[in-house]
Design a protein around this motif. Structure first.
Motif, PDB file in Angstrom:
ATOM      1  N   GLU A  17     -11.340 -96.655   0.203  1.00 11.85           N
ATOM      2  CA  GLU A  17     -12.864 -96.207  -0.415  1.00 11.85           C
ATOM      3  C   GLU A  17     -13.731 -97.159  -0.746  1.00 11.85           C
ATOM      4  O   GLU A  17     -13.504 -98.260  -1.035  1.00 11.85           O
ATOM      5  CB  GLU A  17     -12.171 -95.466  -1.723  1.00 11.85           C
ATOM      6  N   GLY A  18     -15.017 -97.023  -0.475  1.00 12.93           N
ATOM      7  CA  GLY A  18     -15.990 -97.751  -0.902  1.00 12.93           C
ATOM      8  C   GLY A  18     -16.734 -98.573   0.630  1.00 12.93           C
ATOM      9  O   GLY A  18     -17.628 -99.354   0.366  1.00 12.93           O
ATOM     10  N   PHE A  44     -23.313 -94.478  10.536  1.00 16.57           N
ATOM     11  CA  PHE A  44     -22.871 -95.326   9.401  1.00 16.57           C
ATOM     12  C   PHE A  44     -22.382 -94.601   8.261  1.00 16.57           C
ATOM     13  O   PHE A  44     -23.505 -93.936   7.710  1.00 16.57           O
ATOM     14  CB  PHE A  44     -23.435 -96.575   9.463  1.00 16.57           C
ATOM     15  N   ILE A  45     -21.584 -94.974   7.587  1.00 16.33           N
ATOM     16  CA  ILE A  45     -21.242 -94.280   6.223  1.00 16.33           C
ATOM     17  C   ILE A  45     -21.159 -95.343   5.175  1.00 16.33           C
ATOM     18  O   ILE A  45     -20.251 -96.172   5.414  1.00 16.33           O
ATOM     19  CB  ILE A  45     -20.035 -93.365   6.096  1.00 16.33           C
ATOM     20  N   ARG A  46     -22.061 -95.671   4.365  1.00 21.02           N
ATOM     21  CA  ARG A  46     -22.021 -96.610   3.131  1.00 21.02           C
ATOM     22  C   ARG A  46     -21.240 -95.862   1.990  1.00 21.02           C
ATOM     23  O   ARG A  46     -21.388 -94.627   1.807  1.00 21.02           O
ATOM     24  CB  ARG A  46     -23.275 -96.771   2.761  1.00 21.02           C
ATOM     25  N   PRO A  72     -13.433 -90.393  -0.427  1.00 19.46           N
ATOM     26  CA  PRO A  72     -12.183 -89.580   0.063  1.00 19.46           C
ATOM     27  C   PRO A  72     -12.808 -88.338   0.724  1.00 19.46           C
ATOM     28  O   PRO A  72     -12.361 -87.887   1.554  1.00 19.46           O
ATOM     29  CB  PRO A  72     -11.357 -89.372  -1.048  1.00 19.46           C
ATOM     30  N   SER A  73     -13.784 -87.684   0.069  1.00 19.45           N
ATOM     31  CA  SER A  73     -14.423 -86.426   0.494  1.00 19.45           C
ATOM     32  C   SER A  73     -14.987 -86.797   1.989  1.00 19.45           C
ATOM     33  O   SER A  73     -15.289 -85.649   2.478  1.00 19.45           O
ATOM     34  CB  SER A  73     -15.494 -85.936  -0.359  1.00 19.45           C
ATOM     35  N   GLY A 125     -14.527 -86.434  19.279  1.00 18.32           N
ATOM     36  CA  GLY A 125     -14.145 -86.505  17.662  1.00 18.32           C
ATOM     37  C   GLY A 125     -13.376 -87.677  17.298  1.00 18.32           C
ATOM     38  O   GLY A 125     -12.308 -88.040  17.939  1.00 18.32           O
ATOM     39  N   THR A 126     -13.652 -88.198  16.157  1.00 23.22           N
ATOM     40  CA  THR A 126     -12.776 -89.277  15.446  1.00 23.22           C
ATOM     41  C   THR A 126     -12.367 -88.828  14.161  1.00 23.22           C
ATOM     42  O   THR A 126     -13.207 -88.449  13.408  1.00 23.22           O
ATOM     43  CB  THR A 126     -13.899 -90.681  15.280  1.00 23.22           C
ATOM     44  N   LYS A 127     -11.214 -88.675  13.906  1.00 24.25           N
ATOM     45  CA  LYS A 127     -10.640 -88.460  12.531  1.00 24.25           C
ATOM     46  C   LYS A 127     -10.731 -89.655  11.858  1.00 24.25           C
ATOM     47  O   LYS A 127     -10.266 -90.622  12.084  1.00 24.25           O
ATOM     48  CB  LYS A 127      -9.288 -88.254  12.861  1.00 24.25           C
ATOM     49  N   LEU A 128     -11.369 -89.489  10.560  1.00 25.88           N
ATOM     50  CA  LEU A 128     -11.748 -90.554   9.614  1.00 25.88           C
ATOM     51  C   LEU A 128     -10.949 -90.039   8.373  1.00 25.88           C
ATOM     52  O   LEU A 128     -10.947 -89.092   7.835  1.00 25.88           O
ATOM     53  CB  LEU A 128     -13.174 -90.711   9.177  1.00 25.88           C
ATOM     54  N   ILE A 129     -10.071 -91.291   7.829  1.00 26.12           N
ATOM     55  CA  ILE A 129      -9.327 -91.171   6.589  1.00 26.12           C
ATOM     56  C   ILE A 129      -9.967 -92.033   5.768  1.00 26.12           C
ATOM     57  O   ILE A 129      -9.858 -93.183   6.293  1.00 26.12           O
ATOM     58  CB  ILE A 129      -7.858 -91.188   7.026  1.00 26.12           C
ATOM     59  N   ILE A 130     -10.336 -91.779   4.535  1.00 21.58           N
ATOM     60  CA  ILE A 130     -10.779 -92.671   3.514  1.00 21.58           C
ATOM     61  C   ILE A 130      -9.751 -92.672   2.383  1.00 21.58           C
ATOM     62  O   ILE A 130      -9.416 -91.688   1.776  1.00 21.58           O
ATOM     63  CB  ILE A 130     -12.066 -92.330   2.763  1.00 21.58           C
ATOM     64  N   LYS A 131      -9.083 -93.771   2.293  1.00 25.16           N
ATOM     65  CA  LYS A 131      -8.066 -93.960   1.320  1.00 25.16           C
ATOM     66  C   LYS A 131      -8.233 -94.293  -0.215  1.00 25.16           C
ATOM     67  O   LYS A 131      -9.273 -95.411  -0.392  1.00 25.16           O
ATOM     68  CB  LYS A 131      -7.117 -95.169   1.700  1.00 25.16           C
ATOM     69  N   PRO A 132      -8.043 -93.417  -1.231  1.00 24.47           N
ATOM     70  CA  PRO A 132      -8.572 -93.712  -2.587  1.00 24.47           C
ATOM     71  C   PRO A 132      -8.075 -95.227  -3.158  1.00 24.47           C
ATOM     72  O   PRO A 132      -7.149 -95.718  -2.519  1.00 24.47           O
ATOM     73  CB  PRO A 132      -8.001 -92.767  -3.321  1.00 24.47           C
TER      74      PRO A 132
END
Lengths: 113, 112
Positions: B15-16, B75-77, B81-82, B105-112
């Motif tokens: 995250e972040g 790019f995602i700044r 997690p959402s 498609g790319t599966k993206l996982i944002i870890k808290p």
């Protein structure tokens, strides 16, 4: 933008039967698109449906298997006929406004047993 | 060779972090470039679209197109997690053939 209501959201069907998927748009659109998305894969265009004319099918898809209706500028149906387990997939309807955008229904998750 | 190539991932980041998602393509006629986000059991939703080369920014999202290299990026700044979802690129020539050509498609996982 456009809001698209698609139903059913999911279904489990017996092989050999048919399922009709409905797609309702909240505004009039010229072109509607039907896609298939198999698990973990990208979208594959099945056909383009224009009001007042026959649908245009992509290579590998035929009208007898995937008949499409487009009775007016806000509604379309896709029927998956004589289903087999290989037809298990997510089916999506989509519309474009202009030539740069597309909006999707929430999808129909079909499982054929 | 596929017309549009996209790494399916999954891509897992904390995250972040700043996330970079990419697609390459082979057809120099493509002029319209789109990014979609798809949550599990939902249809794709349009995030960004750009015409020709250049950058476009919308909040935490920036879309970049380099037509000379046939390469597009999202790019995602300050990733959240959402933001965990599958991100699909799509493109078209924008001529009388309206068909979109999609990446895997790319599966993206944002870890808290």
């Amino acid at each position: 933008s456009a809001v698209i209501s698609q139903k059913p959201s999911r279904d489990i069907c017996q092989r050999g039967t048919s399922l009709t998927i409905q797609c309702q748009v909240d505004s009039q659109v010229t072109m509607m698109f039907w896609y298939r998305q198999q698990p973990g894969q990208s979208l594959t265009l099945i056909a383009t449906a224009n009001q007042g004319s026959e649908a245009t099918y992509e290579s590998g898809f035929v009208i007898d298997k995937f008949p499409i209706s487009r009775p007016n500028l806000t509604f379309s149906t896709l029927t998956v006929s004589n289903m087999s387990p290989e037809d298990s997939s997510i089916y999506l309807c989509s519309v474009r406004q202009g030539n740069t955008e597309a909006f999707f229904g929430q999808g129909t998750r079909l499982t054929v047993v | 060779q596929k017309e549009v190539e996209q790494d399916p991932g999954p891509l897992s980041v904390p995250e972040g972090a700043i996330v970079s998602l990419n697609c390459t393509y082979s057809n120099s006629a493509f002029q319209y470039f789109m990014w979609y986000r798809q949550y599990s059991r939902k249809g794709p939703e349009l995030l960004m679209y750009t015409y020709s080369s250049g950058n476009k920014e919308d909040g935490r999202f920036t879309a970049q197109v380099d037509k000379s290299s046939k390469y597009i990026s999202l790019f995602i700044r300050d990733s959240q997690p959402s933001d965990s979802a599958t991100y699909l690129c799509a493109m078209s020539a924008g001529d009388s053939n309206y068909q979109l050509i999609w990446g895997a498609g790319t599966k993206l996982i944002i870890k808290p």
